[in-house]
Design a protein around this motif. Structure first.
Motif, PDB file in Angstrom:
ATOM      1  N   LYS B  43       0.825  -1.139   0.068  1.00  0.00           N
ATOM      2  CA  LYS B  43      -0.244   0.102  -0.064  1.00  0.00           C
ATOM      3  C   LYS B  43       0.783   1.250   0.203  1.00  0.00           C
ATOM      4  CE  LYS B  43      -1.836  -1.224   3.879  1.00  0.00           C
ATOM      5  NZ  LYS B  43      -1.283  -2.330   4.102  1.00  0.00           N
ATOM      6  N   THR B  44       1.782   1.263   0.908  1.00  0.00           N
ATOM      7  CA  THR B  44       2.396   2.416   0.926  1.00  0.00           C
ATOM      8  C   THR B  44       3.498   2.741  -0.035  1.00  0.00           C
ATOM      9  OG1 THR B  44       2.606   2.331   3.547  1.00  0.00           O
ATOM     10  CG2 THR B  44       4.547   3.564   2.482  1.00  0.00           C
ATOM     11  N   THR B  45       4.002   1.622  -0.703  1.00  0.00           N
ATOM     12  CA  THR B  45       4.630   1.513  -1.886  1.00  0.00           C
ATOM     13  C   THR B  45       3.981   1.967  -3.027  1.00  0.00           C
ATOM     14  OG1 THR B  45       6.083  -0.274  -1.101  1.00  0.00           O
ATOM     15  CG2 THR B  45       6.294   0.546  -3.481  1.00  0.00           C
ATOM     16  N   PRO B  83       1.660  10.852   5.154  1.00  0.00           N
ATOM     17  CA  PRO B  83       2.625   9.597   5.449  1.00  0.00           C
ATOM     18  C   PRO B  83       1.969   8.948   6.468  1.00  0.00           C
ATOM     19  CG  PRO B  83       3.801  11.687   5.294  1.00  0.00           C
ATOM     20  CD  PRO B  83       2.495  12.158   5.462  1.00  0.00           C
ATOM     21  N   GLN B  84       2.415   7.524   6.216  1.00  0.00           N
ATOM     22  CA  GLN B  84       2.018   6.752   7.483  1.00  0.00           C
ATOM     23  C   GLN B  84       2.604   6.889   8.848  1.00  0.00           C
ATOM     24  OE1 GLN B  84       2.680   2.591   6.210  1.00  0.00           O
ATOM     25  NE2 GLN B  84       1.721   1.712   7.976  1.00  0.00           N
ATOM     26  N   THR B  85       3.870   7.517   8.694  1.00  0.00           N
ATOM     27  CA  THR B  85       4.468   7.972  10.098  1.00  0.00           C
ATOM     28  C   THR B  85       4.168   9.625  10.076  1.00  0.00           C
ATOM     29  OG1 THR B  85       6.277   8.365   8.694  1.00  0.00           O
ATOM     30  CG2 THR B  85       6.147   6.577   9.945  1.00  0.00           C
ATOM     31  N   LEU B 157      -3.847   9.372   1.380  1.00  0.00           N
ATOM     32  CA  LEU B 157      -3.862   8.945   2.966  1.00  0.00           C
ATOM     33  C   LEU B 157      -3.352   7.760   3.230  1.00  0.00           C
ATOM     34  CD1 LEU B 157      -7.363  10.936   3.735  1.00  0.00           C
ATOM     35  CD2 LEU B 157      -5.156  11.903   3.708  1.00  0.00           C
ATOM     36  N   ASP B 158      -2.244   7.665   3.868  1.00  0.00           N
ATOM     37  CA  ASP B 158      -1.715   6.413   4.202  1.00  0.00           C
ATOM     38  C   ASP B 158      -2.137   6.079   5.697  1.00  0.00           C
ATOM     39  OD1 ASP B 158      -0.431   4.020   3.967  1.00  0.00           O
ATOM     40  OD2 ASP B 158       1.437   5.132   3.466  1.00  0.00           O
ATOM     41  N   GLU B 159      -3.141   5.102   5.904  1.00  0.00           N
ATOM     42  CA  GLU B 159      -3.567   5.018   6.995  1.00  0.00           C
ATOM     43  C   GLU B 159      -4.036   5.995   8.015  1.00  0.00           C
ATOM     44  OE1 GLU B 159      -1.801   1.280   8.561  1.00  0.00           O
ATOM     45  OE2 GLU B 159      -1.709   0.354   6.786  1.00  0.00           O
ATOM     46  N   PRO B 160      -4.962   6.823   7.498  1.00  0.00           N
ATOM     47  CA  PRO B 160      -5.138   8.185   8.271  1.00  0.00           C
ATOM     48  C   PRO B 160      -5.883   7.951   9.520  1.00  0.00           C
ATOM     49  CG  PRO B 160      -6.708   7.714   6.641  1.00  0.00           C
ATOM     50  CD  PRO B 160      -5.605   6.816   6.313  1.00  0.00           C
TER      51      PRO B 160
HETATM   52 MG   LIG Z   1       2.366   1.180   4.787  1.00  0.00          MG
END
Ligand SMILES: [Mg+2]
Ligand SMILES: Nc1ncnc2c1ncn2[C@@H]1O[C@H](COP(=O)(O)OP(=O)(O)OP(=O)(O)O)[C@@H](O)[C@H]1O
Lengths: 244, 288
Positions: B43-45, B83-85, B157-160
């Motif tokens: 997903k993030t990639t 970002p996820q972080t 949105l990466d895992e918002p």
């Molecule tokens: Mg990820």
């Protein structure tokens, strides 16, 4: 425009982290004090004035390089560098902003180190000499910030910065004329020394602390020192990666 | 209208590892698009390739008709990225973080917009506190504010909502819905299957491959429904497809005589369905 926004952000951050700010100004002062204790133990015929200001310059060089490199690497590991780029900040603004932001800190460091050395070692230089000394240390600080930015582009995390410390600082100590006259070194070692920016700063300092100095004999060294700023700027903007 | 996202035979390798494998996907504008998959699915990639910080190994991606690498400066005005972080400056206040990321695009009325978005995130009281002093969920909210401050046309949105409490999660999804209504495209990754149900369309990603693209309703219908009823005091069960038709069919069979005194339906939950779809696909691949 964005360059100034980034510079202001860095200054705001430094303000938000007062302990860090205080430490990065006090640390060099403490080192200089230790230096004084060390030199007190030397026989009186050692020309310590040849060492004091150049060593102060080395300390500023080292700290500015290290602080800037580590903070920029932190931006990478925390993802804020990526976020800055996607928000629309450009590489040149980031490099410019960092230089400008850290310059504030480097200026204070340069001034603090210079005045402490003058005071502790009872150095009796003319106003013009002091001014020139400040300019040299300050230029060296700019070079160091650029060097920090450049080196940070090779580091994926803070730990990656550490191998560069001996790689840059040890040759700077031994090969640039700071402690050992470069003329007495073997050719290859003198050559490495001449590739390091500290060499030119030390040359200028040695010249201008002579009672009778000629400014014109330092022009070349000044030019090279400023040349380093542009060279490292270009190198950093080429190596600062935006994509993987 | 150009598609918000157009992905054509995209693959991404990290050394020997194939993180994305031949992805083909179109996302229309103005919708909430979900990207669902377990940890390490890619997903993030995929999101990083779309925002232009990762270079595709092969294939191409277009966002709003633009290439995220070649036309990045044009594109970056219009995309938001969370970002996820957290990706925030700990030693700056929440508001200063938002102002800093907003300033890159010269957003007009930046101050006011920052105040508004802080109010939405219920952070008005804490706006001037250093992010260092925030809880994990609060940092996520600040991060979301930073992604939306320049009013982008498409947001990634990466895992918002990971680590956000239930109340604010609902509020966030209300906002996402509102944004989508106003024409913004939202591309949201999550590993929470119940959130997938809130999207207009869902892509299931497993091991770097697209496993299914469907509406949440159709995904649910891929599951089974357990029908329980008691007839003459005896509890009976049958397993049906989760389509409205199959339920009607079953009830017709029963004829619903007076002996049947209770009926309960237990549809498969979305987790089981999605995991089932992923497992099925991977089995069929490993057996050739
Ligand atoms: Mg990820
Ligand atoms: N920088 C990297 N270098 C090498 N491999 C990577 C890198 N980033 C991700 N990977 C690998 O690529 C695959 C996909 O990772 P990715 O981060 O895209 O997954 P994800 O779906 O976002 O997972 P999560 O739900 O945990 O965030 C994983 O197998 C991961 O190990």
């Amino acid at each position: 425009m964005n360059t100034f926004i980034i510079a202001r952000r860095i200054l705001n951050q430094l303000q938000g982290d007062k302990k860090y700010l205080a430490l990065s100004i006090i640390a060099p002062l403490i080192i200089i004090y230790f230096l004084k204790l060390l030199f007190n133990a030397f026989p009186p015929n050692v020309p310590i004035t040849n060492f004091t200001i150049p060593i102060g310059a080395l300390i500023v060089h080292f700290l500015s390089f290290l602080l800037c490199a580590i903070l920029l690497v932190q931006e990478r590991t925390r993802g804020t560098l990526e976020r800055m780029l996607i928000s629309g900040y450009r590489r040149t603004s980031i490099i410019g902003g960092y230089t400008l932001g850290y310059l504030g800190l480097a200026t204070i460091q340069a001034a603090a180190v210079l005045f402490e050395s003058l005071w502790l070692f009872n150095l009796d230089y003319s106003g013009q000499t002091i001014f020139l000394l400040f300019i040299v240390i300050w230029l060296l600080a700019v070079v160091s910030v650029m060097l920090g930015i450049f080196i940070s582009t090779f580091a994926q995390n803070e730990g990656h910065v550490f191998p560069f410390i001996p790689l840059i600082i040890l040759p700077s100590v031994f090969l640039t004329g700071l402690i050992i006259d470069t003329n007495t070194l073997p050719g290859w070692a003198a050559f490495i020394g001449k590739c390091l920016p500290l060499h030119y700063a030390v040359n200028i300092i040695h010249e201008i602390i002579k009672p009778t100095y000629s400014l014109s004999s330092t022009y070349l060294d000044f030019t090279i020192l400023i040349g380093y700023i542009f060279l490292l700027w270009i190198l950093a903007s080429l190596t600062l990666k935006e994509t993987e | 209208m150009t598609n918000a996202v157009e992905i054509d035979h995209l693959s991404k390798d990290y050394g020997k590892l194939r993180a994305l494998d031949n992805i083909i996907l179109s996302v229309p504008q103005g919708a909430i698009y979900g990207l669902v998959g377990p940890n390490g699915a890619g997903k993030t990639t995929l999101i990083k390739t779309l925002v232009g910080t990762l270079k595709p190994t092969t294939g191409s991606v277009k966002v709003l008709g633009l290439d995220p690498l070649q036309d990045k400066w044009k594109l970056r005005k219009h995309i938001g990225y969370m970002p996820q972080t957290a990706a925030l400056y700990d030693d700056l206040s929440a508001k200063k973080n938002i102002l800093f990321f907003g300033a890159a695009q010269n957003v007009p009325d930046l101050e006011k917009k920052a105040d508004d978005i802080l109010a939405f995130a219920e952070l008005t009281d804490r706006g001037n506190d250093l992010v260092r002093t925030f809880s994990g969920g609060m940092k996520k909210r600040v991060s979301l504010c930073c992604a939306l401050i320049h009013q982008p046309k498409i947001v990634f949105l990466d895992e918002p909502t990971a680590a956000i409490d239930p109340h604010l999660k609902i509020e966030s999804w209300n906002l996402f819905r509102k944004l989508a209504k106003s024409g913004v495209t939202l591309f949201i990754s999550t590993h929470l299957m119940d959130e997938a149900l809130l999207c207009d369309k869902v892509t299931i990603l497993g091991n770097g491959k697209i496993i299914a693209v469907d509406t949440p309703q159709k995904l649910l219908e891929r599951g089974k429904t357990k029908l329980k009823y008691s007839e003459n005091g005896e509890v009976k069960e049958s397993i049906l497809d989760s389509t409205p038709e199959s339920l009607a069919n079953e009830l017709q069979k029963l004829g619903l005589n007076q002996n049947i005194t209770s009926i309960s339906l237990q549809p498969d939950n979305i987790e089981n369905i999605v995991l089932g779809i992923i497992g099925e696909k991977q089995n069929s691949e490993s057996t050739g």
